[in-house]
Design a protein around this motif. Sequence first.
Motif: not given
Length: 432
Positions: A38-62
Amino acid sequence: MSPTSAPAGPHIIGLRCRECGRGYPAEALHVCEFCFGPLEVDYDYEAITAAISREKIAAGPPTIWRYADLLPAGSPGAVTSSGGASAPGAPVDLGAGFTPLVRADRLASELGLGELWLKNDTLNPTGSFKDRVVSVALTRARELGFKLAACASTGNLANSVAAHAARAGMDSVVFIPHDLEPAKVVTTAVYGGKLIAVDGTYDDVNRLCSELTADHPTWAFVNVNVRPYYSEGSKTLAYEVAEQLGWEVPDHVVVPVASGSQLVKVQKGFAELHRVGLLAEEPQVRISGAQATGCSPVATAFAEGTDHVRPQKPRTIAKSLAIGNPADGWYALDVVRSTGGAVGSVTDDEIVEGIRLLARTEGIFAETAGGVTIATLANLARQGVVRADERVVAYITGLGLKTIDAVSPHVGPTATIAPTIEAFNQAAEVDS
Ligand SMILES: [Zn+2]
């Protein structure tokens, strides 16, 4: 990002074979040409780590789209809390996810457990967790240029694909076994797509859809050719639980098992939170699975201590879990064993008992899959597999109104009386 700049796409590199590691472009592909893995999605985890934060998630849609940085579709920059559907990169969104995580003290005390929580996914737009995976699948399908959504379904997926396709302005063709619960037929057909009932089991329907995928390359079969994207939606079940516990993880979770994909993705979700820096410590979550005895290929393999998940012919009221040849059965078994969990199974009588126990103690009416989860949790607690000193989360994945037939022979009015005080007093006396 300024409001005028084009939103960036999802943080994905491509697809990768889970078995041999060969890479593929991020298109509508699901099987490795070389080893059939089976094929799996391959992510750019460095880019995600740079982009994501608990604060950004909390400000996102419910909704699940608060975790857009960790999903393989949609543009994290285009996700807004207004649910706007037309912006470039906006998801196909009916509001799936961010469902309540509720503390269940009365149920815990009945089961002899300590800290028990229920993830109440009955409250999704079409009443099941499938809205999570379908919202992701159709968002990706639309990005890839598909105009038609299709699926093989045991019911909940049918509801969700028909509804999300309507929301996206896409056509839909949904295939179901002919003997599905009437409520699930109506709640699919109402959205106006094509609904095809197949004279066979879910496994027959699924095989037919695999064959049709080759004949209809312009159709997005959510659980066939766009499955690598689709299945990633289940990771949000882990993200939300961690966020709702104040960015902590449970000690033990109990997940119903149909194809096995949901259970595998719950573990992946917890692990990713650590990988992208949202959890300081590597999560140690025990993961247990729940099946109906009438369709228990994974529980049987677990009990026998074998790696071989042998297909079964389903015979159970838990139709949403009635996959006799589960695509991710082996992977689910592997996750359960490696985390120190177990896979249990319960009879149809126990399933009904589980539905009623959950309703009576916590006011949540689950479909048969929820009955399977609660009854299995009860057994695992009795056996000491799920322990009183653990923080436990049970996933309740579908709404009871979908499987009314399972409980309707067992419950009804306490009394039927003439409209007089006298008649009521007489009936009440029976109880007092
Ligand atoms: Zn391969």
